[in-house]
Design an enzyme around this catalytic site. Structure first.
Site, PDB file in Angstrom:
ATOM      1  N   GLU A   1     -27.560 -26.539  14.784  1.00  0.00           N
ATOM      2  CA  GLU A   1     -28.652 -26.949  13.883  1.00  0.00           C
ATOM      3  C   GLU A   1     -29.815 -27.516  14.682  1.00  0.00           C
ATOM      4  O   GLU A   1     -29.639 -28.347  15.569  1.00  0.00           O
ATOM      5  CB  GLU A   1     -28.127 -27.985  12.894  1.00  0.00           C
ATOM      6  CG  GLU A   1     -29.168 -28.505  11.921  1.00  0.00           C
ATOM      7  CD  GLU A   1     -28.664 -29.664  11.085  1.00  0.00           C
ATOM      8  OE1 GLU A   1     -29.420 -30.136  10.207  1.00  0.00           O
ATOM      9  OE2 GLU A   1     -27.513 -30.114  11.312  1.00  0.00           O
TER      10      GLU A   1
ATOM     11  N   LYS B   1     -32.122 -24.039   4.557  1.00  0.00           N
ATOM     12  CA  LYS B   1     -31.183 -24.950   3.909  1.00  0.00           C
ATOM     13  C   LYS B   1     -31.675 -25.296   2.505  1.00  0.00           C
ATOM     14  O   LYS B   1     -32.847 -25.620   2.306  1.00  0.00           O
ATOM     15  CB  LYS B   1     -31.039 -26.222   4.754  1.00  0.00           C
ATOM     16  CG  LYS B   1     -29.995 -27.193   4.235  1.00  0.00           C
ATOM     17  CD  LYS B   1     -29.883 -28.406   5.150  1.00  0.00           C
ATOM     18  CE  LYS B   1     -28.818 -29.361   4.651  1.00  0.00           C
ATOM     19  NZ  LYS B   1     -28.751 -30.590   5.470  1.00  0.00           N
TER      20      LYS B   1
ATOM     21  N   CYS C   1     -25.773 -27.998   8.308  1.00  0.00           N
ATOM     22  CA  CYS C   1     -25.376 -29.399   8.184  1.00  0.00           C
ATOM     23  C   CYS C   1     -24.247 -29.525   7.161  1.00  0.00           C
ATOM     24  O   CYS C   1     -23.268 -28.820   7.217  1.00  0.00           O
ATOM     25  CB  CYS C   1     -26.586 -30.249   7.829  1.00  0.00           C
ATOM     26  SG  CYS C   1     -26.287 -32.032   7.804  1.00  0.00           S
TER      27      CYS C   1
END
Length: 510
Positions: free
Chosen positions: A272, A334, A386
């Protein structure tokens, strides 16, 4: 022990005993996994709760003390993120600990209070199991959700014990583990009262037969031809965005990626926000990154992407797939953002004294939920960045199931703690639930490939620097019952449980 707790005249000592049991109970979760002391603490606590014939407000208070400690210890790793910027946010740690305990403490305390509707020890025990599982599900969506440390995840110490997740999901595993613990608690309470509560044995047998029955569905997955290289540089979070070091960090990723021959590597995977540059706007950096890609391969990297929307540039926590020619073939943004990390709820209404906190909290855009990553030459992939991977039945496109789930994480925020281990187990459970191969790459670890049966291969340990070459399974994904019906199975389980509960309650105090 139960007698001592129940008749303890000193409320202060009782308070500390319950607090201690809650802390010990949290040891069933990773990093510790299967700590016997944790199970003993839970059995003692459940026995204590079940020993009350008439459940009143005092029971709620006692359960709240236990539950407060249980969740504070289980989620204590969150506080590590407040230490990244030195002493700037140390003062908030007590506030965070208090908030964790007070809020999450309700998710066990309330089911304990609901036992008042049970007319005998068995119905109270079943209410406890059903109540905790129901509130685990509530925890998955309330205030954007935080379904971390579900009871079922404690079974991950043995991959065969979590095979039931493909049929009944992690929530179903939670129910079976709780049924076992409550059954043992009933038997322990019976020993103390010099009675044999045979219903407790039924609880134990049903849970054990189910868990071991599901374990026989475990199957091996042979390796296929797709070769993945995981790159884990273990860069400390405090250095990750340092202007003087970010270019060197970027070069570290490239050097590690090509530190072994790339000729037969199909996919190189970074974590990430591994790339500190906006690659679709930075041609020199995009040119440099080609060195990290094999002749016919691809690179998957996390980064911040900017999109021009409504007259301004909006940042997204994103994933890019790049080929050897330096072309960005597809991306994923995301969609499930972290509150107080990637967005701040009610930002515009915060008082002035909270402005220093507001200024360091991101304000990211939300991507398209369940967007698949389609790249010619690669299997259809889904993305999770995440903590998106911790949500059961919330990670894959339901209409077009991908063959691989790519999980990019940066657990460097949480240092050497139980957090990264719990995060890995969440990805492992998603693999089993959905019957899908998972590629997990994290900056400081834990990086690994997870097969559809939950087997973890090619693991790079926490805070370890290195690369790992892994062949993906020949069969990348399989159909599962939970993958097909999702939390409808949980609804059926709860409905059947409530039906059994009414039947048990009819027997009164027998």
């Amino acid at each position: 022990m139960i007698d001592v707790l129940k008749n303890w005249g000193n409320k202060t000592l009782l308070f500390w005993a319950l607090l201690f049991m809650g802390a010990m109970g949290a040891l069933i979760f990773p990093y510790f996994k299967n700590a016997v002391l944790g199970y003993i603490a839970l059995i003692l606590f459940f026995s204590y709760m079940l020993s009350f014939e008439n459940v009143d407000r005092n029971v709620f208070k006692k359960a709240y003390v236990f539950s407060f400690s249980f969740f504070v210890v289980g989620f204590s790793w969150i506080c590590n993120a407040l230490l990244i910027d030195g002493d700037a946010f140390v003062g908030f740690i007590p506030v965070v600990i208090l908030a964790i305990g007070l809020f999450f403490g309700l998710f066990i305390a309330v089911p304990c209070y609901l036992m008042r509707f049970g007319k005998n020890i068995y119905s109270r025990g079943l209410i406890l199991c059903l109540g905790i599982v129901f509130f685990e599900w509530v925890r998955s969506f309330i205030f954007t959700g935080f379904p971390w440390n579900l009871f079922g995840s404690a079974l991950s110490f043995n991959v065969k014990l979590i095979q039931g997740a493909r049929y009944i999901g992690t929530y179903g595993l939670s129910f079976l583990l709780l049924l076992f613990l409550v059954g043992v608690s009933i038997l322990v309470l019976g020993l103390k009262r010099k009675e044999f509560y045979k219903g407790g044995l039924v609880f134990v047998l049903v849970s054990l037969i189910s868990l071991f029955g599901f374990s026989f569905s475990y199957q091996n997955f042979e390796n296929g031809d797709i070769k993945v290289r995981l790159v884990q540089p273990a860069i400390e979070q405090s250095y990750k965005w340092d202007n003087l070091k970010k270019y060197q960090n970027y070069l570290t990723y490239i050097k590690m990626s090509k530190s072994a021959p790339l000729d037969d590597v199909d996919i190189v995977v970074w974590g990430e926000t591994a790339t500190p540059y906006v690659l679709d706007m930075d041609k020199p950096r995009l040119e440099e990154i080609k060195e990290a890609i094999g002749k016919n391969g691809f690179l998957i990297t996390g980064l911040i992407r900017y999109a021009h929307e409504y007259g301004e540039f909006v940042p997204y926590n994103s994933l890019f797939v790049i080929n050897k020619e330096g072309e960005i073939k597809d991306y994923y943004d995301k969609s499930h953002l972290v509150p107080f990390g990637e967005f701040l709820p009610f930002r515009e209404y915060l008082p002035d004294f909270m402005r220093p906190v507001a200024n360091v909290v991101g304000n990211l855009g939300r991507g398209e939920k369940y967007k698949n990553i389609k790249v010619k030459g690669l299997p259809l992939m889904g993305g999770a960045i995440c903590y998106e991977s911790i949500f059961p039945k919330e990670v894959l496109n339901k209409k077009q199931k991908p063959e691989i789930l790519v999980v990019l994480a940066n657990d460097g925020w949480y240092g050497i703690s139980s957090g990264p281990y719990q995060h890995l187990v969440a990805s492992q459970l998603r693999a089993v639930e959905e019957g899908i191969s998972v590629i997990r790459s994290a900056n400081t670890g834990i990086s690994a490939v997870i097969k559809p049966n939950g087997d973890i291969v090619g693991q790079i340990g926490l805070a370890k620097k290195g690369i790992s070459d892994v062949y993906m399974p020949k069969i990348l994904s399989v159909k599962t019952l939970y993958g097909e019906f999702g939390n409808l199975i949980l609804l059926v389980l709860l409905t059947v449980g409530i039906g059994v509960l009414f039947a048990i309650n009819k027997s009164g105090k027998k």
